[in-house]
Design a protein around this motif. Structure first.
Motif, short mmCIF file in Angstrom:
data_model
loop_
_atom_site.label_atom_id
_atom_site.label_comp_id
_atom_site.label_asym_id
_atom_site.label_seq_id
_atom_site.Cartn_x
_atom_site.Cartn_y
_atom_site.Cartn_z
N ASP A 146 10.28 -0.67 -5.22
CA ASP A 146 9.62 -0.92 -4.24
C ASP A 146 10.40 -2.06 -3.18
O ASP A 146 9.61 -2.84 -2.17
CB ASP A 146 8.23 -1.73 -4.72
N ALA A 171 4.10 0.57 -5.72
CA ALA A 171 4.04 2.02 -5.91
C ALA A 171 2.74 2.42 -6.74
O ALA A 171 2.20 3.78 -6.65
CB ALA A 171 5.50 2.32 -6.89
N SER A 205 7.97 -2.45 0.19
CA SER A 205 6.85 -1.60 0.25
C SER A 205 5.50 -2.38 0.79
O SER A 205 5.20 -3.42 0.25
CB SER A 205 6.32 -0.85 -0.75
#
Length: 154
Positions: free
Chosen positions: A119, A151, A147
């Motif tokens: 991520d 995830a 991110s």
């Protein structure tokens, strides 16, 4: 990594060139920018697009980052136009076009370190900065591309 990411850019300039000495607040110039962006991976390279808003400029700056191996590239388009290339062990030069005038800049890149996880992509760059053939400062930049959602929560 998800398509939607947060881009964090932290930079530190060592104005005093004395290596090994602790610098005072006057000798350090630290910046940090956090922007939402879009991530994608293509042909062995990581790409990130994001927009940057600067107080003194009438419109935002569109940015594209490309990371492949020990090379980091950044394109800026809008009121500021430049392509910066940081390639470990190399000195690169480019024209930096700004609303206030053009500057010839050089980056003497000592290190490009990339750390990848599911991520997050973290890039650390250490380089010497020159403007119009004059040494300006030793610099460190850390770019973290994370991110927007972990995830496990997709």
């Amino acid at each position: 990594m998800t398509k939607e990411v947060l881009v964090s850019i932290r930079g530190l300039q060592f104005v005093d060139n004395e290596v090994g000495q602790s610098a005072s607040d006057e000798e350090l110039d630290q910046i940090e920018t956090i922007c939402p962006g879009e991530y994608f991976y293509k042909n062995g390279a990581h790409y990130v697009r994001y927009e940057e808003i600067m107080e003194d400029l009438p419109e935002s700056i569109r940015n594209m980052i490309k990371v492949r191996g020990k090379e980091f590239s950044l394109w800026k388009k809008g009121p500021v136009n430049v392509q910066l290339v940081f390639s470990e062990g190399k000195k690169t030069m480019t024209d930096y076009f700004t609303p206030f005038g053009n500057i010839l800049v050089a980056m003497d890149t000592r290190e490009v370190q990339v750390t990848e996880s599911e991520d997050c992509l973290e890039i650390h760059i250490a380089y010497g900065l020159e403007a119009n053939y004059q040494f300006i400062a030793d610099c460190n930049i850390t770019i973290e591309i994370r991110s927007s959602s972990p995830a496990g929560s997709r």
